[in-house]
Design a protein around this motif. Structure first.
Motif, PDB file in Angstrom:
ATOM      1  N   ILE A 190       0.912  -1.047  -0.169  1.00  0.00           N
ATOM      2  CA  ILE A 190      -0.122   0.016   0.199  1.00  0.00           C
ATOM      3  C   ILE A 190       0.973   1.352   0.045  1.00  0.00           C
ATOM      4  N   THR A 191       0.805   2.210  -1.055  1.00  0.00           N
ATOM      5  CA  THR A 191       1.848   3.119  -1.299  1.00  0.00           C
ATOM      6  C   THR A 191       0.646   4.444  -1.088  1.00  0.00           C
ATOM      7  N   ALA A 192       1.634   5.523  -1.579  1.00  0.00           N
ATOM      8  CA  ALA A 192       0.999   6.944  -1.342  1.00  0.00           C
ATOM      9  C   ALA A 192       0.358   7.257  -2.711  1.00  0.00           C
ATOM     10  N   TYR A 193       0.492   6.408  -3.800  1.00  0.00           N
ATOM     11  CA  TYR A 193       0.500   6.699  -5.056  1.00  0.00           C
ATOM     12  C   TYR A 193      -1.337   6.593  -5.547  1.00  0.00           C
ATOM     13  N   GLY A 194      -1.719   7.346  -6.437  1.00  0.00           N
ATOM     14  CA  GLY A 194      -3.219   7.112  -6.717  1.00  0.00           C
ATOM     15  C   GLY A 194      -3.194   6.586  -8.247  1.00  0.00           C
ATOM     16  N   LYS A 195      -4.179   6.669  -8.828  1.00  0.00           N
ATOM     17  CA  LYS A 195      -4.438   5.951 -10.094  1.00  0.00           C
ATOM     18  C   LYS A 195      -3.583   6.436 -11.403  1.00  0.00           C
ATOM     19  N   ASP A 196      -2.969   7.552 -11.260  1.00  0.00           N
ATOM     20  CA  ASP A 196      -2.002   8.221 -12.027  1.00  0.00           C
ATOM     21  C   ASP A 196      -0.906   7.517 -12.105  1.00  0.00           C
ATOM     22  N   VAL A 197      -0.511   6.614 -10.940  1.00  0.00           N
ATOM     23  CA  VAL A 197       0.796   5.807 -11.054  1.00  0.00           C
ATOM     24  C   VAL A 197       0.354   4.426 -10.763  1.00  0.00           C
TER      25      VAL A 197
END
Length: 308
Positions: free
Chosen positions: A81-88
């Protein structure tokens, strides 16, 4: 031997029915990535498999039937689980949904068998050091009581990333130090065991442990198993993990993560997925006349066991 179900693809998220079928039938076939016509046969039985290691970004598809494996095998779960959203990470659920699923997983299998992976850590104009630390603290506050440890690593700047993520900002030594110091302070605040993975430098001065993320010590303590005192060869240069056998295949994960090393491109993974048959012993397709099936080496790691 250690079976790895998630090093080459997210088999839990996209191939859970196949995975459950393989353990139910007691064997699996895996193509050699370098020599595709060589197919390894592995027995998936408790007397041949010391531990089954999972790595996924969404355990929801398998949770209702996961007991079919955990009732019979020693297990350990990496949950990324990372900090990234759908853009990444286009195919990955939201942070909130992922945390809810991790809590369900932990309650089912026990916190001692769950590791939260916060990796790879990378920087862009949107994903700054400050955003990482803010998001990591929000997550650590929720997840710490439900995990054995947290593992993080800095992104490896391999050539494919120049094409897939042109927005990537190369990490400087100062960036990595600031991130490690901040992550270490947050982990200390919440009592979270934080460690690095691979060759990511020495940050023990910030209370960050240096270890492999899949060692016999970690797997043994999680499952109450005594393993032999065996040297860890690692899965690649600089890796401190115990050797394992991956039953997945490259170019098959549909998450579409921009930083992914296991897919050449997202389109190829989509095309390969069409060849998947949940009833086949292979993740993709079926055994053909040009294939040679070889019995894979299955060395025991538990003390007092000598089967081959």
């Amino acid at each position: 031997m250690i079976i790895n179900t998630g090093g080459r693809t997210d088999s839990v998220q996209y191939y859970s029915e196949w995975l459950l079928n393989r353990f139910a039938e007691g064997y699996v076939l895996a193509r050699n990535p370098l020599f595709p016509n060589k197919v390894n046969h592995y027995e998936l039985t408790p007397d041949k498999v010391d531990c089954v290691v999972f790595c996924s970004k969404d355990y929801r598809p398998i949770l209702p039937r996961l007991h079919e494996i955990t009732d019979r095998f020693a297990t350990y779960f990496h949950y990324t689980i990372t900090a990234y959203g759908k853009d990444v990470e286009p195919g990955v659920p939201s942070i909130e949904q992922s945390m809810d699923t991790l809590l369900e997983l932990s309650e089912q299998v026990g916190k001692q068998r769950v590791a939260w992976r916060y990796d790879p850590v990378l920087l862009t104009r949107d994903y700054t050091i400050e955003r990482h630390l803010e998001t990591f603290e929000r997550m650590a506050a929720v997840l710490t009581p439900y995990v054995d440890r947290c593992i993080f690593s800095f992104v490896e700047m391999y050539k494919k990333l120049e094409t897939n993520m042109p927005e990537l900002i190369p990490l400087s030594v100062q960036d990595m130090d600031a991130l490690a110091q901040g992550l270490g302070a947050i982990a200390a605040k919440y009592g979270l065991h934080l460690q690095t993975c691979g060759t990511n430098g020495d940050y023990t001065r910030y209370g960050i442990h240096a270890s492999g993320c899949m060692t016999l010590d970690i797997l043994g303590r999680a499952n109450g198993i005594v393993f032999k005192d065996r040297k860890h060869k690692g899965m690649r240069q600089g890796c401190h993990c115990i050797e394992s056998r991956d039953i997945g295949a490259y170019d098959t994960c549909l998450n579409g993560c921009k930083y992914c090393y296991a897919n050449k491109n997202a389109h190829k993974a989509v095309e390969n997925f069409k060849r998947h048959d949940p009833a086949s012993p292979l993740l993709l397709g079926h055994v053909g006349p040009e294939d040679t099936i070889i019995q894979g080496v299955q060395k025991p790691f538990r003390k007092g066991e000598k089967h081959g």
